[in-house]
Write an enzyme that holds these catalytic residues in place. Structure first.
Site, PDB file in Angstrom:
ATOM      1  N   LYS A 279       0.885  -1.142   0.158  1.00 49.97           N
ATOM      2  CA  LYS A 279      -0.067  -0.083   0.045  1.00 49.97           C
ATOM      3  C   LYS A 279       0.915   1.127  -0.107  1.00 49.97           C
ATOM      4  O   LYS A 279       1.819   1.327   0.917  1.00 49.97           O
ATOM      5  CB  LYS A 279      -0.992  -0.080   1.254  1.00 49.97           C
ATOM      6  CG  LYS A 279      -2.016   0.943   1.107  1.00 49.97           C
ATOM      7  CD  LYS A 279      -3.172   0.643   0.407  1.00 49.97           C
ATOM      8  CE  LYS A 279      -4.211   1.536   0.125  1.00 49.97           C
ATOM      9  NZ  LYS A 279      -4.911   1.349   1.472  1.00 49.97           N
ATOM     10  N   HIS A 280       0.867   2.044  -1.003  1.00 50.27           N
ATOM     11  CA  HIS A 280       1.633   3.177  -1.015  1.00 50.27           C
ATOM     12  C   HIS A 280       3.078   3.240  -1.065  1.00 50.27           C
ATOM     13  O   HIS A 280       3.921   3.538  -0.468  1.00 50.27           O
ATOM     14  CB  HIS A 280       1.026   4.159   0.073  1.00 50.27           C
ATOM     15  CG  HIS A 280      -0.472   4.782  -0.119  1.00 50.27           C
ATOM     16  ND1 HIS A 280      -0.761   5.297  -1.211  1.00 50.27           N
ATOM     17  CD2 HIS A 280      -1.305   4.673   0.950  1.00 50.27           C
ATOM     18  CE1 HIS A 280      -1.996   5.721  -0.956  1.00 50.27           C
ATOM     19  NE2 HIS A 280      -2.051   5.231   0.192  1.00 50.27           N
ATOM     20  N   ASN A 421      12.864   5.532   8.012  1.00 53.04           N
ATOM     21  CA  ASN A 421      13.496   4.302   8.724  1.00 53.04           C
ATOM     22  C   ASN A 421      12.355   3.225   8.734  1.00 53.04           C
ATOM     23  O   ASN A 421      11.336   3.358   9.001  1.00 53.04           O
ATOM     24  CB  ASN A 421      13.519   4.955  10.027  1.00 53.04           C
ATOM     25  CG  ASN A 421      14.743   5.951  10.247  1.00 53.04           C
ATOM     26  OD1 ASN A 421      15.885   5.628   9.614  1.00 53.04           O
ATOM     27  ND2 ASN A 421      14.291   7.153  11.082  1.00 53.04           N
ATOM     28  N   HIS A 527      14.906   5.347   0.560  1.00 47.27           N
ATOM     29  CA  HIS A 527      14.026   6.499   0.568  1.00 47.27           C
ATOM     30  C   HIS A 527      13.192   6.808  -0.410  1.00 47.27           C
ATOM     31  O   HIS A 527      13.113   6.142  -1.628  1.00 47.27           O
ATOM     32  CB  HIS A 527      15.190   7.692   0.690  1.00 47.27           C
ATOM     33  CG  HIS A 527      15.987   7.631   1.752  1.00 47.27           C
ATOM     34  ND1 HIS A 527      17.418   7.403   2.051  1.00 47.27           N
ATOM     35  CD2 HIS A 527      15.681   8.094   2.999  1.00 47.27           C
ATOM     36  CE1 HIS A 527      17.730   7.407   3.207  1.00 47.27           C
ATOM     37  NE2 HIS A 527      16.783   7.695   3.934  1.00 47.27           N
TER      38      HIS A 527
END
Length: 527
Positions: A279-280, A421, A527
């Site tokens: 999801k996302h 993180n 990231h």
């Protein structure tokens, strides 16, 4: 600006002969004189059509194994001459240069040759020189010249000529020029990238290209335009998948489906079924199982709330029982190496669900990744780092037991695909809590534990699934607080890269709490 230009003379020189004869026949029927080279000329002649060899026009034979045949003023003068410039037309008359109104060229198949594993010299011989030179000449002079480099533009060319009594409009020629320059740029990029790989050097100038696959309805948000370009790689992926049903993929669908498929590809299908729910772009559940249905069910149990409207990726062909399970909630996309008839029939009732079939899993070998920033592009090696049991260093008094070790390695594999993180709790080959994308590692640890507690309520469990779990952290714990939080959630073992100035403090805290902890020596920032 000249608008209508009649096509009277065409030069055809193609490696891909698809559609060639139909095109040549149609041009000949309109009275267009045909020029050609080598195998293209022979194919046209064999079809019973009249064609002149370029070598006859230039007065020079093809030489040097075909390396030199169109690099001649008669050819490039015919392409570059400005028909409304008297100096140019006088030079044409003086040197016997005939105007070329249409150039049809597709290039030596360099990309295909390299993809087939050709040796160095064979790849070199498939670098086209004359073709790109002609394309650039014709494209530059699109005020007067049509340039076609893609087979799919043949029909558009003939339709344009039919609509304008054998002529073409300026706007049409301009679009063809754009395509031609895009093709030569992509071609040169392919050669440059290959040469950089072979020489082991970083290119001083680097280009990145793709071919338009589809124009998307919008981007991440409705006010953003978007498109999907593919790079020609043939490995199984969302770019090469066959969509069996459902509406067109969106920008977010493509991005999330790629993340899901890359995640599940970490698990060898020969070892057993695995499922990833995304999801996302973040995993909200990853699991193995004895069956594909069990793997999905275990992944779904991690975070049923986030799984709604998510992307499901499987490492084995989808079967009917698993499809039945998936169909219980709304799912945007399912991607798998295959799907049996029973699964297809189950999903047929879900008109909005997209089912993608790939006939394999993504290649986990080395490559490059790119990220655009203002004023530039960041390029790095793809993260293909893997850790095996023998690579781990136990740093606590207590070593992980066998089950903990399996769960540590599983959690570490998942953490690689979670936005940093990243904290992943795992137990018995399934994630039970995931914390992603927080500015503080301890916050990710708390969020993952909190989500696990929420699922305990949903599933009516008498305790949190994180009790007895293993925990993976994609980078080191800078302080003991994250480790202590994990222990408070019931974790018994941890895996992390190590390398903090406070490693000794963190290790001491683990020993005090009776935890087992291993260091990988490898970080997985994402990231």
């Amino acid at each position: 600006m000249t608008d209508l230009v009649r096509v009277r003379r065409a030069l055809l020189s193609v490696s891909d002969k698809a559609g060639l004869i139909d095109l040549a026949q149609a041009l000949s029927n309109q009275g267009v004189e045909l020029l050609s080279t080598g195998g293209t000329a022979q194919a046209i002649r064999d079809a019973g059509l009249k064609v002149r060899d370029v070598s006859e026009v230039t007065g020079f034979p093809e030489m040097m194994d075909g390396r030199v045949k169109t690099l001649h003023p008669i050819v490039h003068g015919g392409l570059l001459a400005l028909r409304d410039n008297s100096d140019h037309t006088d030079a044409m008359d003086a040197h016997g240069i005939g105007a070329i109104d249409l150039l049809v060229v597709n290039l030596y198949p360099f990309e295909e040759t390299v993809a087939k594993g050709a040796d160095y010299q064979m790849a070199i011989e498939n670098i086209d020189i004359g073709g790109p030179a002609m394309l650039r000449s014709a494209a530059k002079n699109h005020q007067f010249v049509n340039v076609v480099t893609d087979v799919e533009d043949y029909e558009a060319l003939l339709s344009e000529m039919a609509a304008n009594e054998g002529a073409t409009r300026y706007a049409f020629r301009q679009r063809l020029a754009l395509t031609a320059y895009g093709r030569t740029a992509a071609y040169d990029t392919a050669v440059s990238t290959w040469l950089a790989t072979k020489s082991g050097t970083t290119a001083r100038r680097q280009s990145f290209t793709g071919t338009l696959s589809q124009t998307l309805r919008y981007g991440e948000n409705p006010h953003q335009g978007a498109a999907f370009y593919v790079d020609g790689t043939r490995d199984p992926s969302v770019a090469t998948a066959t969509q069996l049903q459902g509406k067109e993929l969106s920008y977010n669908n493509i991005n999330d489906t790629d993340a899901a498929f890359q995640m599940v590809a970490e698990f060898d299908p020969a070892v057993g079924p695995a499922c990833a729910i995304i999801k996302h772009a973040n995993p909200c559940g990853v699991a193995r199982g004895e069956t594909l249905r069990e793997a999905y069910a275990n992944a779904f149990r991690c975070d049923q709330t986030s799984a709604f409207g998510g992307i499901v990726a499987l490492n084995q062909p989808l079967d009917g029982e698993t499809a039945d399970e998936i169909a219980q909630i709304f799912t945007e996309v399912v991607i798998a190496p295959g799907a049996d008839q029973a699964a297809r029939e189950v999903f047929a009732a879900k008109k909005n669900l997209r089912l993608l079939i790939t006939d394999g899993l993504p290649d986990q070998n080395a490559g490059l990744t790119f990220k655009q920033v203002a004023g530039g592009i960041l390029v790095q090696d793809k993260d293909v780092g893997r850790i095996e049991k023998g690579d781990l260093k136990t740093v606590t008094k207590r070593a992980p037991n066998e089950q903990e070790m399996e769960d540590l390695l599983f959690a570490w594999t998942v953490a690689k695909h979670v936005k940093s993180n990243a904290i992943v709790y795992a137990k018995n080959g399934a994630t039970v809590g995931i914390g992603a994308g927080q500015m503080s590692r301890v916050d990710s640890t708390r969020i993952a534990a909190r989500k696990a507690l929420d699922m305990a309520d949903v599933l009516k469990l008498d305790r949190s699934p994180t009790q007895g779990a293993a925990v993976a952290s994609d980078a080191f714990f800078p302080f003991a607080d994250g480790l202590i939080t994990a222990a408070e959630a019931g974790a018994t073992a941890l895996i992390q890269p190590g390398g903090s100035m406070r490693d000794e403090e963190v290790i001491a805290a683990a020993d005090e709490l009776g935890l087992a902890m291993v260091f990988t020596g490898m970080r997985h920032f994402r990231h």
